[in-house]
Motif scaffolding. Structure first.
Motif, mmCIF file in Angstrom:
data_model
loop_
_atom_site.group_PDB
_atom_site.id
_atom_site.type_symbol
_atom_site.label_atom_id
_atom_site.label_comp_id
_atom_site.label_asym_id
_atom_site.label_seq_id
_atom_site.Cartn_x
_atom_site.Cartn_y
_atom_site.Cartn_z
ATOM 1 N N THR A 170 5.295 2.185 0.481
ATOM 2 C CA THR A 170 5.086 3.137 1.688
ATOM 3 C C THR A 170 6.284 2.788 2.719
ATOM 4 O OG1 THR A 170 3.896 1.269 3.103
ATOM 5 C CG2 THR A 170 2.496 2.640 1.461
ATOM 6 N N PRO A 171 6.326 3.621 3.467
ATOM 7 C CA PRO A 171 7.611 3.237 4.718
ATOM 8 C C PRO A 171 7.341 1.992 5.422
ATOM 9 C CG PRO A 171 6.491 5.514 4.955
ATOM 10 C CD PRO A 171 5.706 4.834 4.081
ATOM 11 N N ALA A 172 6.087 1.496 5.289
ATOM 12 C CA ALA A 172 6.166 -0.069 5.777
ATOM 13 C C ALA A 172 6.319 -1.153 4.619
ATOM 14 C CB ALA A 172 4.603 -0.514 6.083
ATOM 15 N N GLY A 173 6.876 -0.752 3.586
ATOM 16 C CA GLY A 173 7.495 -1.455 2.746
ATOM 17 C C GLY A 173 6.462 -2.277 1.792
ATOM 18 N N ASN A 174 5.249 -1.687 1.855
ATOM 19 C CA ASN A 174 4.112 -2.411 1.046
ATOM 20 C C ASN A 174 3.385 -1.344 0.398
ATOM 21 O OD1 ASN A 174 2.078 -1.308 2.990
ATOM 22 N ND2 ASN A 174 2.612 -2.999 4.345
ATOM 23 N N MET A 175 2.049 -1.959 -0.120
ATOM 24 C CA MET A 175 1.190 -0.729 -0.911
ATOM 25 C C MET A 175 -0.097 -0.445 -0.299
ATOM 26 S SD MET A 175 3.150 -0.382 -3.531
ATOM 27 C CE MET A 175 2.201 0.509 -4.754
ATOM 28 N N ASP A 176 -0.100 -0.511 1.048
ATOM 29 C CA ASP A 176 -1.279 -0.408 1.908
ATOM 30 C C ASP A 176 -1.514 1.084 1.955
ATOM 31 O OD1 ASP A 176 -3.201 -0.203 3.720
ATOM 32 O OD2 ASP A 176 -2.040 -1.194 5.550
ATOM 33 N N PRO A 177 -2.556 1.655 1.381
ATOM 34 C CA PRO A 177 -2.700 3.022 1.456
ATOM 35 C C PRO A 177 -3.020 3.680 2.786
ATOM 36 C CG PRO A 177 -4.575 2.019 0.370
ATOM 37 C CD PRO A 177 -3.546 0.949 0.780
ATOM 38 N N ASP A 178 -3.402 2.872 3.701
ATOM 39 C CA ASP A 178 -3.714 3.340 5.165
ATOM 40 C C ASP A 178 -2.577 3.680 6.008
ATOM 41 O OD1 ASP A 178 -5.751 3.776 6.877
ATOM 42 O OD2 ASP A 178 -5.043 2.259 8.129
ATOM 43 N N VAL A 179 -1.388 3.271 5.357
ATOM 44 C CA VAL A 179 -0.049 3.646 5.878
ATOM 45 C C VAL A 179 -0.057 5.395 5.678
ATOM 46 C CG1 VAL A 179 2.587 3.652 5.761
ATOM 47 C CG2 VAL A 179 1.117 1.639 5.585
ATOM 48 N N TRP A 180 -0.107 5.979 4.560
ATOM 49 C CA TRP A 180 -0.267 7.263 4.229
ATOM 50 C C TRP A 180 -1.275 8.005 5.147
ATOM 51 C CZ3 TRP A 180 3.900 7.591 1.752
ATOM 52 C CH2 TRP A 180 4.495 6.597 0.531
ATOM 53 N N ARG A 181 -2.513 7.504 5.439
ATOM 54 C CA ARG A 181 -3.589 8.109 6.186
ATOM 55 C C ARG A 181 -2.781 8.280 7.721
ATOM 56 N NH1 ARG A 181 -7.187 7.256 9.666
ATOM 57 N NH2 ARG A 181 -6.728 4.948 9.567
ATOM 58 N N ARG A 182 -2.395 7.268 8.076
ATOM 59 C CA ARG A 182 -2.118 7.083 9.523
ATOM 60 C C ARG A 182 -1.021 7.945 9.881
ATOM 61 N NH1 ARG A 182 -3.691 2.863 12.874
ATOM 62 N NH2 ARG A 182 -5.388 1.405 11.677
ATOM 63 N N LEU A 183 -0.011 8.173 9.115
ATOM 64 C CA LEU A 183 1.277 9.019 9.228
ATOM 65 C C LEU A 183 0.860 10.453 8.973
ATOM 66 C CD1 LEU A 183 3.972 7.247 7.198
ATOM 67 C CD2 LEU A 183 3.736 7.365 9.734
ATOM 68 N N ALA A 184 -0.197 10.958 8.416
ATOM 69 C CA ALA A 184 -0.919 12.059 8.213
ATOM 70 C C ALA A 184 -1.562 12.659 9.194
ATOM 71 C CB ALA A 184 -1.663 12.169 6.808
ATOM 72 N N VAL A 185 -2.691 11.685 9.947
ATOM 73 C CA VAL A 185 -3.405 12.112 10.923
ATOM 74 C C VAL A 185 -2.705 11.681 12.395
ATOM 75 C CG1 VAL A 185 -5.410 11.807 9.230
ATOM 76 C CG2 VAL A 185 -4.717 10.023 11.061
ATOM 77 N N GLY A 186 -1.686 11.185 12.499
ATOM 78 C CA GLY A 186 -1.131 11.072 13.920
ATOM 79 C C GLY A 186 -1.539 9.721 14.281
ATOM 80 N N GLU A 187 -2.082 8.631 13.712
ATOM 81 C CA GLU A 187 -2.462 7.446 14.231
ATOM 82 C C GLU A 187 -1.234 6.371 14.339
ATOM 83 O OE1 GLU A 187 -5.986 5.588 12.131
ATOM 84 O OE2 GLU A 187 -7.292 7.324 12.752
#
Length: 322
Positions: free
Chosen positions: A169-186
């Protein structure tokens, strides 16, 4: 046409590489454990000879190298060698016939960068079992080539992405919540002011480099970086991902202790492994010698991964479309 043995043929990059080799007119023998099929169902696989082998078990018995040599290859592409002992066994078995050996290394043969973009000639400063192992294999193979033994080429991919694999992910890890946060604006927390460097590459571009290495005699005895045209910062990747969903990312630049608190020690440890190296790898040598021409940018490689992840329920983007 060459008789090419691909070890680890049904893995992510192999799924792109083997069809490329068949289309190029090579006779291909695919070696794998037989536990999974290629993630891309291509008709070229019908022309491929499949060999089932458990490398780890056969290395322990000292028989794997001889099994590969018995296939009488003109070239061996080794996608799954991780220890010097495994590489040594293969080289010793291939030495009597001296086929070309193309090894999949890693940009993690480099430790924290002191100069960027980093070239293949930079002194090796790896750390961690994976980086140390890959650097030791690289040294072993180049010594072998210089001694007149098995000729080898070493390719060092970056963070391999694209359909069939979860992307860093852009955060440099495999945390799937990073994708969701970027998608929904969190908000998304990033350490180091979001300036950590990540060097993604699409698996098909990696496959391209392996294919080209088979037909470039001048490549023997050398190492090559195989990454996208440009590395990107964490904040740059986050901005690009958010834009797929019509958003501007909400980025919160935090110090390291707060980052660990917010994402957890496991994800934070993976982030640290990726960003503290600061590797922006130069591809001039791969362009000049191999004719390497990456088709995908870092963001395009990452997007291919995310589309695949969403389709296979490995990432949640909050019902957004992109």
């Amino acid at each position: 046409m060459r008789r090419v043995v691909v070890i680890g043929a049904t893995g992510h990059t192999g799924s792109y590489l083997v069809p490329r080799l068949v289309r190029a007119g090579h006779e291909v023998i695919a070696v794998s454990r037989g536990e999974r099929t290629p993630h891309q169902d291509r008709p070229e696989w019908e022309a491929v000879q499949q060999v089932v082998a458990d490398r780890r078990a056969e290395d322990a018995e000292g028989t794997f190298g001889e099994r590969i040599a018995a296939l009488r290859p003109d070239a061996v592409i080794d996608m799954i060698c991780f220890t010097p002992d495994s590489a040594r066994q293969l080289v010793e078995a291939l030495r009597p016939t001296r086929p070309l050996l193309v090894h999949c290394g890693s940009i993690w043969v480099h430790g924290p960068a002191q100069r960027v973009p980093i070239t293949e000639d930079e002194p090796r400063t790896p750390y961690g079992d994976y980086g140390l192992g890959k650097a030791a294999i690289e040294e072993l193979l180049h010594r072998e080539t210089l001694a007149g033994g098995v000729p080898s080429v070493v390719l060092h991919p970056g963070h391999i992405s694209g359909p069939g694999r979860r992307a860093i992910t852009p955060a440099g890890n495999m945390d799937p919540d990073v994708w969701r946060r970027l998608a929904v604006g969190e908000p998304v927390a990033l350490p180091a002011l979001g300036m950590g460097i990540l060097n993604h590459v699409h698996a098909d571009d990696v496959a391209q480099a392996f294919e080209r290495a088979l037909t470039r005699p001048a490549a023997a005895g050398s190492s090559f970086h195989v990454v996208a045209e440009q590395a990107m910062t964490s904040r740059g990747l986050a901005t690009g991902v958010a834009a797929w969903f019509g958003r501007t990312p909400v980025l919160e630049f935090v110090d390291w202790p707060e980052f660990v608190d917010r994402v957890g020690e496991e994800h934070a440890a993976v982030t640290r492994e990726h960003i503290e190296r600061g590797i922006a790898a130069d591809i001039t040598r791969a362009r000049d010698v191999l004719g390497y021409a990456p088709r995908y940018s870092s963001l395009e490689a990452m997007q291919g991964s995310l589309r695949w992840m969403v389709a296979h329920n490995q990432a949640d983007v909050g019902g957004q479309f992109f």
